[in-house]
Design a protein around this motif. Structure first.
Motif, PDB file in Angstrom:
ATOM      1  N   ASP A 143      34.084 -85.730 -77.237  1.00 14.16           N
ATOM      2  CA  ASP A 143      32.931 -85.184 -78.218  1.00 14.16           C
ATOM      3  C   ASP A 143      31.717 -86.334 -77.985  1.00 14.16           C
ATOM      4  OD1 ASP A 143      31.460 -83.448 -80.004  1.00 14.16           O
ATOM      5  OD2 ASP A 143      32.101 -85.060 -81.611  1.00 14.16           O
ATOM      6  N   LYS A 144      32.216 -87.549 -78.227  1.00 11.59           N
ATOM      7  CA  LYS A 144      31.070 -88.679 -78.013  1.00 11.59           C
ATOM      8  C   LYS A 144      30.562 -88.530 -76.840  1.00 11.59           C
ATOM      9  CE  LYS A 144      33.603 -91.733 -81.391  1.00 11.59           C
ATOM     10  NZ  LYS A 144      34.213 -92.880 -81.595  1.00 11.59           N
ATOM     11  N   ILE A 145      31.039 -88.520 -75.792  1.00  9.06           N
ATOM     12  CA  ILE A 145      30.481 -88.653 -74.472  1.00  9.06           C
ATOM     13  C   ILE A 145      29.606 -87.348 -74.181  1.00  9.06           C
ATOM     14  CG2 ILE A 145      30.859 -88.508 -71.938  1.00  9.06           C
ATOM     15  CD1 ILE A 145      33.573 -89.826 -72.502  1.00  9.06           C
ATOM     16  N   CYS A 146      30.144 -86.168 -74.738  1.00  8.79           N
ATOM     17  CA  CYS A 146      29.059 -85.128 -74.272  1.00  8.79           C
ATOM     18  C   CYS A 146      27.854 -85.105 -75.190  1.00  8.79           C
ATOM     19  CB  CYS A 146      29.972 -83.741 -74.966  1.00  8.79           C
ATOM     20  SG  CYS A 146      31.339 -83.251 -73.535  1.00  8.79           S
ATOM     21  N   LEU A 147      28.005 -85.521 -76.454  1.00  9.13           N
ATOM     22  CA  LEU A 147      26.666 -85.762 -77.365  1.00  9.13           C
ATOM     23  C   LEU A 147      25.815 -86.743 -76.950  1.00  9.13           C
ATOM     24  CD1 LEU A 147      28.276 -85.802 -80.816  1.00  9.13           C
ATOM     25  CD2 LEU A 147      26.832 -84.125 -80.083  1.00  9.13           C
ATOM     26  N   PHE A 148      26.525 -87.993 -76.035  1.00 12.02           N
ATOM     27  CA  PHE A 148      25.744 -89.113 -75.351  1.00 12.02           C
ATOM     28  C   PHE A 148      24.982 -88.496 -74.176  1.00 12.02           C
ATOM     29  CE2 PHE A 148      25.609 -92.629 -72.737  1.00 12.02           C
ATOM     30  CZ  PHE A 148      24.921 -93.439 -73.172  1.00 12.02           C
ATOM     31  N   LEU A 149      25.862 -87.638 -73.398  1.00 12.34           N
ATOM     32  CA  LEU A 149      25.165 -87.000 -72.301  1.00 12.34           C
ATOM     33  C   LEU A 149      24.360 -85.699 -72.474  1.00 12.34           C
ATOM     34  CD1 LEU A 149      28.034 -88.042 -69.732  1.00 12.34           C
ATOM     35  CD2 LEU A 149      25.611 -89.236 -70.115  1.00 12.34           C
ATOM     36  N   HIS A 150      24.460 -85.240 -73.404  1.00 10.92           N
ATOM     37  CA  HIS A 150      23.771 -83.810 -73.697  1.00 10.92           C
ATOM     38  C   HIS A 150      24.484 -82.857 -72.916  1.00 10.92           C
ATOM     39  CE1 HIS A 150      21.115 -85.906 -76.399  1.00 10.92           C
ATOM     40  NE2 HIS A 150      20.855 -86.891 -75.502  1.00 10.92           N
ATOM     41  N   CYS A 151      25.680 -82.792 -72.894  1.00 10.07           N
ATOM     42  CA  CYS A 151      26.625 -81.700 -71.951  1.00 10.07           C
ATOM     43  C   CYS A 151      27.763 -81.133 -72.672  1.00 10.07           C
ATOM     44  CB  CYS A 151      26.805 -82.633 -70.643  1.00 10.07           C
ATOM     45  SG  CYS A 151      28.252 -83.837 -70.805  1.00 10.07           S
ATOM     46  N   MET A 199      46.525 -81.536 -64.561  1.00  6.94           N
ATOM     47  CA  MET A 199      46.184 -82.993 -64.322  1.00  6.94           C
ATOM     48  C   MET A 199      44.775 -82.719 -65.104  1.00  6.94           C
ATOM     49  SD  MET A 199      46.134 -85.975 -62.107  1.00  6.94           S
ATOM     50  CE  MET A 199      46.318 -87.489 -62.968  1.00  6.94           C
ATOM     51  N   ILE A 200      44.135 -83.308 -65.755  1.00  3.36           N
ATOM     52  CA  ILE A 200      42.782 -83.353 -66.174  1.00  3.36           C
ATOM     53  C   ILE A 200      42.085 -84.739 -65.255  1.00  3.36           C
ATOM     54  CG2 ILE A 200      40.780 -83.918 -67.904  1.00  3.36           C
ATOM     55  CD1 ILE A 200      42.359 -82.409 -69.664  1.00  3.36           C
ATOM     56  N   ARG A 201      41.121 -84.267 -64.535  1.00  2.00           N
ATOM     57  CA  ARG A 201      40.262 -85.417 -63.688  1.00  2.00           C
ATOM     58  C   ARG A 201      38.821 -85.232 -64.343  1.00  2.00           C
ATOM     59  NH1 ARG A 201      41.792 -85.760 -57.652  1.00  2.00           N
ATOM     60  NH2 ARG A 201      43.821 -86.677 -57.756  1.00  2.00           N
ATOM     61  N   TYR A 202      38.422 -86.499 -64.267  1.00  2.00           N
ATOM     62  CA  TYR A 202      36.918 -86.887 -64.718  1.00  2.00           C
ATOM     63  C   TYR A 202      35.982 -87.163 -63.683  1.00  2.00           C
ATOM     64  CZ  TYR A 202      39.718 -87.156 -69.215  1.00  2.00           C
ATOM     65  OH  TYR A 202      40.344 -86.764 -70.017  1.00  2.00           O
ATOM     66  N   ASN A 203      36.356 -86.693 -62.515  1.00  2.00           N
ATOM     67  CA  ASN A 203      35.249 -86.891 -61.465  1.00  2.00           C
ATOM     68  C   ASN A 203      33.830 -86.555 -61.840  1.00  2.00           C
ATOM     69  OD1 ASN A 203      37.636 -88.018 -60.002  1.00  2.00           O
ATOM     70  ND2 ASN A 203      37.830 -86.045 -58.767  1.00  2.00           N
ATOM     71  N   LYS A 204      33.933 -85.279 -62.459  1.00  2.00           N
ATOM     72  CA  LYS A 204      32.722 -84.550 -62.974  1.00  2.00           C
ATOM     73  C   LYS A 204      31.821 -85.710 -63.739  1.00  2.00           C
ATOM     74  CE  LYS A 204      33.104 -79.678 -62.706  1.00  2.00           C
ATOM     75  NZ  LYS A 204      33.132 -78.441 -63.592  1.00  2.00           N
ATOM     76  N   LEU A 205      32.505 -86.351 -64.538  1.00  2.00           N
ATOM     77  CA  LEU A 205      31.828 -87.374 -65.681  1.00  2.00           C
ATOM     78  C   LEU A 205      31.112 -88.313 -64.768  1.00  2.00           C
ATOM     79  CD1 LEU A 205      31.406 -88.777 -67.880  1.00  2.00           C
ATOM     80  CD2 LEU A 205      33.423 -89.701 -68.012  1.00  2.00           C
ATOM     81  N   PHE A 206      31.788 -88.821 -63.674  1.00  2.00           N
ATOM     82  CA  PHE A 206      30.977 -89.985 -63.060  1.00  2.00           C
ATOM     83  C   PHE A 206      29.975 -89.434 -61.979  1.00  2.00           C
ATOM     84  CE2 PHE A 206      35.381 -91.323 -64.050  1.00  2.00           C
ATOM     85  CZ  PHE A 206      35.099 -92.303 -65.076  1.00  2.00           C
ATOM     86  N   ALA A 207      30.219 -88.426 -61.411  1.00  2.00           N
ATOM     87  CA  ALA A 207      29.290 -87.631 -60.720  1.00  2.00           C
ATOM     88  C   ALA A 207      27.931 -87.366 -61.713  1.00  2.00           C
ATOM     89  CB  ALA A 207      29.752 -86.338 -60.137  1.00  2.00           C
ATOM     90  N   ASP A 219      27.569 -97.630 -68.917  1.00  2.00           N
ATOM     91  CA  ASP A 219      26.522 -97.071 -69.991  1.00  2.00           C
ATOM     92  C   ASP A 219      27.391 -96.257 -71.000  1.00  2.00           C
ATOM     93  OD1 ASP A 219      24.183 -98.067 -68.918  1.00  2.00           O
ATOM     94  OD2 ASP A 219      23.899 -96.298 -67.382  1.00  2.00           O
ATOM     95  N   LEU A 220      28.470 -95.748 -70.669  1.00  2.00           N
ATOM     96  CA  LEU A 220      29.308 -95.281 -71.596  1.00  2.00           C
ATOM     97  C   LEU A 220      29.728 -96.108 -72.970  1.00  2.00           C
ATOM     98  CD1 LEU A 220      31.335 -92.991 -69.235  1.00  2.00           C
ATOM     99  CD2 LEU A 220      29.688 -92.316 -70.840  1.00  2.00           C
ATOM    100  N   LEU A 221      29.697 -97.422 -72.635  1.00  2.00           N
ATOM    101  CA  LEU A 221      30.152 -98.390 -73.564  1.00  2.00           C
ATOM    102  C   LEU A 221      29.275 -98.260 -74.869  1.00  2.00           C
ATOM    103  CD1 LEU A 221      31.210-101.275 -71.108  1.00  2.00           C
ATOM    104  CD2 LEU A 221      32.637 -99.695 -72.330  1.00  2.00           C
ATOM    105  N   ASN A 222      28.266 -97.621 -74.868  1.00  2.00           N
ATOM    106  CA  ASN A 222      27.507 -97.449 -75.677  1.00  2.00           C
ATOM    107  C   ASN A 222      28.187 -96.579 -76.810  1.00  2.00           C
ATOM    108  OD1 ASN A 222      25.019 -98.925 -75.295  1.00  2.00           O
ATOM    109  ND2 ASN A 222      24.627 -97.153 -73.906  1.00  2.00           N
ATOM    110  N   VAL A 223      29.021 -95.877 -76.279  1.00  2.00           N
ATOM    111  CA  VAL A 223      29.734 -94.728 -77.244  1.00  2.00           C
ATOM    112  C   VAL A 223      31.205 -94.823 -77.362  1.00  2.00           C
ATOM    113  CG1 VAL A 223      27.974 -93.325 -77.452  1.00  2.00           C
ATOM    114  CG2 VAL A 223      29.601 -92.872 -75.430  1.00  2.00           C
ATOM    115  N   ILE A 224      31.745 -95.679 -76.128  1.00  2.00           N
ATOM    116  CA  ILE A 224      33.250 -95.555 -76.221  1.00  2.00           C
ATOM    117  C   ILE A 224      33.438 -96.992 -75.854  1.00  2.00           C
ATOM    118  CG2 ILE A 224      33.630 -93.271 -75.384  1.00  2.00           C
ATOM    119  CD1 ILE A 224      34.090 -94.189 -72.569  1.00  2.00           C
TER     120      ILE A 224
END
Length: 107
Positions: A45-53, A1-9, A20-25
């Motif tokens: 991809d959109k999230i990574c480009l937005f957060l430069h990660c 299972m993929i978890r997105y805890n790292k994103l929110f951290a 703030d993610l609603l700018n891209v999703i």
């Protein structure tokens, strides 16, 4: 299972909010991320480009297994994640922890 805890951290570290993610999703996609549900790679991809990660900075693969906690008798999730050793490129550490988050419906 993929978890997105790292994103929110990462958002918290950058003094950002989930919204703030609603700018891209979209809102439904943000809800999916919050519930660790499947999202398309173009969203990642959109999230990574937005957060430069990189994707590894916002998500991780874990395995879950239900176990009964001895003290309380409650069923909890045993979360296991394998961590790659960057020097050797192979699994060198296995991290396990209990997730006491209660998903049972409230009365």
């Amino acid at each position: 299972m993929i978890r997105y805890n790292k994103l929110f951290a990462l958002l918290a570290k950058n003094k950002m909010k989930k919204t703030d993610l609603l700018n891209v999703i979209s809102s439904p996609t943000l809800a999916k991320l919050s519930k660790d549900e499947i999202v398309r790679t173009d969203i990642i991809d959109k999230i990574c480009l937005f957060l430069h990660c990189q994707p590894e900075n916002i998500m991780e693969v874990v395995t879950e297994k239900n176990v009964v906690e001895k003290k309380s008798g409650k069923t909890v999730k045993l979360i296991t994640k394998n961590i790659l050793d960057p020097e050797y490129g192979e699994i060198s550490v296995k991290e396990e922890y209990l997730d006491f988050h209660d998903d049972s419906p409230r009365n």
